[in-house]
Motif scaffolding. Structure first.
Motif, short mmCIF file in Angstrom:
data_model
loop_
_atom_site.label_atom_id
_atom_site.label_comp_id
_atom_site.label_asym_id
_atom_site.label_seq_id
_atom_site.Cartn_x
_atom_site.Cartn_y
_atom_site.Cartn_z
N HIS A 227 0.83 -1.21 0.00
CA HIS A 227 0.00 0.00 0.00
C HIS A 227 0.87 1.26 0.00
CE1 HIS A 227 -4.05 -1.56 0.02
NE2 HIS A 227 -3.67 -2.50 0.87
N ALA A 228 1.99 1.22 0.73
CA ALA A 228 2.89 2.39 0.73
C ALA A 228 3.46 2.61 -0.67
CB ALA A 228 4.02 2.19 1.74
N PRO A 236 -4.64 4.56 -7.55
CA PRO A 236 -5.91 4.85 -6.89
C PRO A 236 -5.93 4.40 -5.42
CG PRO A 236 -6.29 3.87 -9.05
CD PRO A 236 -4.81 3.83 -8.81
N ALA A 237 -6.44 5.28 -4.56
CA ALA A 237 -6.41 5.00 -3.12
C ALA A 237 -7.24 3.78 -2.76
CB ALA A 237 -6.91 6.22 -2.36
N GLU A 243 -5.09 -5.67 -6.94
CA GLU A 243 -4.90 -4.65 -7.97
C GLU A 243 -3.45 -4.11 -7.91
OE1 GLU A 243 -6.60 -3.56 -10.41
OE2 GLU A 243 -5.48 -1.73 -10.90
N ILE A 244 -2.96 -3.89 -6.70
CA ILE A 244 -1.59 -3.38 -6.55
C ILE A 244 -0.61 -4.40 -7.12
CG2 ILE A 244 0.20 -2.73 -4.87
CD1 ILE A 244 -2.12 -1.67 -3.08
N GLY A 245 -0.85 -5.68 -6.82
CA GLY A 245 0.02 -6.73 -7.34
C GLY A 245 0.04 -6.74 -8.86
N LYS A 246 -1.12 -6.58 -9.48
CA LYS A 246 -1.19 -6.59 -10.95
C LYS A 246 -0.44 -5.40 -11.53
CE LYS A 246 -5.69 -8.83 -11.06
NZ LYS A 246 -7.10 -8.64 -11.38
N ARG A 247 -0.54 -4.26 -10.84
CA ARG A 247 0.17 -3.08 -11.32
C ARG A 247 1.69 -3.24 -11.13
NH1 ARG A 247 -2.61 2.19 -11.57
NH2 ARG A 247 -4.84 1.83 -11.70
N LEU A 264 2.81 -11.27 -2.43
CA LEU A 264 2.41 -10.35 -1.36
C LEU A 264 1.83 -11.13 -0.19
CD1 LEU A 264 0.80 -7.55 -3.60
CD2 LEU A 264 3.14 -7.69 -2.71
N THR A 265 2.40 -10.88 0.98
CA THR A 265 1.93 -11.57 2.19
C THR A 265 1.02 -10.63 2.96
OG1 THR A 265 3.84 -10.82 3.48
CG2 THR A 265 4.06 -12.93 2.35
#
Ligand code: 26A
Length: 345
Positions: A227-228, A236-237, A243-247, A264-265
């Motif tokens: 998240h950081a 996007p917040a 989604e973060i992993g895909k990005r 991601l754990t």
């Protein structure tokens, strides 16, 4: 253990730190402006912590340093010494001797650079129940220079390895060394693995992190770190971990023939494996509160377990299951330490 692995097949670089660990009340953290489950670099105002822990609390000295922890765990599971080589900088003191001995006993082939006038780095580990907060005083670890990697014997070790692992933490010390190892990995088409390590790395070291990201084949992180990273990227917040992993895996990559993988754990929630736009979940066995000694080093142990299988060419599925096994084991022990023989096959 399976067949014999090549010695030095895995090379890691990081900060060799001696952990000074103690249970403390929450007010102790608040007094130093620290948060639970965080990891920070010590500033001037944090310097009294180490003395205070030793004088006022039940402090334990444990081998630490994120990458070195992971390599010790990988060695424990592999049961064949010197599969893993470690580079980092220590001082010339008793703490360095302890770290050297712990690495040797674990089977890690440590090649320390020595900064004679600087004390070996330490990390305060503040335990509050099932949480921990880390405050690293890098000291000698911060004196690492790229010359160390250019010494013929060390250069040969790097050339000889097949897998490379460096933490995001090392970005605070020596980005040129990271780029150097990443470039070798890329030239030889060998996997380069990295870790987001802590939220502050994405907050304050995004520039060197993004410089190395194109070389990263596998990126590890936990949910707070992911998240950081997303926030620092301006994503996007409301982006969730998937989604973060895909990005993350879609960020530019030099060797596009080997797409990046993100792992991601999220504590006792399932581990996410992200490849392309596919997300797979791997369940984690939830420990009872009374089984938890401390969570210090859980993330490092996860990577160590993963690496122990990855260097044997095992499937990602097996690597992640071993990561979960190793993390579960060290949570039941103080710091990033293990007891008995590994029970993973
Ligand atoms: C640069 N920083 C802050 C650090 C660290 C670190 N290792 C390298 N660099 N801050 C904490 N650690 C280590 O992380 C382990 C737990 O994951 C601690 O020494 C601890 O053993």
């Amino acid at each position: 253990m399976t067949s014999k692995l090549q010695e030095g097949i895995l090379v890691g670089c990081g900060n060799p730190l001696l952990d000074i660990s103690a249970p403390v009340p929450l007010q102790f953290l608040e007094g130093y402006g620290m948060n639970v489950d965080d990891a920070i670099l010590a500033e001037e105002r944090h310097m009294p912590i180490y003395r205070e822990l030793v004088d006022g609390y039940q402090a334990e000295y444990l081998a630490g340093g994120s990458v070195q922890n992971s390599l010790r765990i990988a060695q424990w599971i592999l049961r064949q010494p010197n599969v893993a080589v470690f580079f980092g900088c220590v001082g010339q003191d008793d703490y360095a001797d302890i770290l050297r001995e712990k690495a040797r006993a674990a089977g890690v082939d440590a090649h320390y650079q020595v900064s004679p006038d600087t004390p070996t780095g330490t990390c305060a580990v503040l335990i509050t129940g099932t949480h921990r907060s880390l405050c690293a005083n890098l000291a000698a670890a911060n004196k690492f220079t790229i010359d160390h990697l250019e010494q013929p014997a060390n250069k040969a070790l790097i050339d000889n390895a097949q897998y490379y692992y460096i933490s995001g933490f090392f970005l605070t010390v020596n980005p040129p060394s990271i780029m150097r190892v990443a470039a070798t990995a890329n030239a030889k088409q060998r996997p380069f693995l990295m870790n987001l390590s802590a939220p502050f790395i994405s907050q304050y070291f995004m520039e060197p992190l993004m410089a190395v990201m194109p070389y990263v084949d596998i990126i590890f992180g936990n949910e707070a770190e992911a998240h950081a990273f997303a926030t620092a990227q301006g994503w996007p917040a409301d982006a969730d971990l998937r989604e973060i992993g895909k990005r993350l895996v879609a960020l530019p990559k030099i060797n596009s023939e080997r797409p990046r993988i993100a792992i991601l754990t999220q504590g006792c929630d399932p581990v996410l494996l992200i490849q392309h736009d596919k997300v797979q979940e791997f369940p984690v066995t939830r420990l009872a509160v009374h089984e938890i000694v401390d969570t210090n080093g859980a993330g490092d142990a996860f990577v160590g377990g993963f690496l122990s299988q990855y260097v044997q060419g095992k499937s990602l599925d097996v690597c992640i299951r071993c990561g979960n096994y190793a993390a579960g084991h060290i949570i039941k022990n103080p710091g990033c330490t293990y007891s008995g023989e590994p029970e993973f096959n």
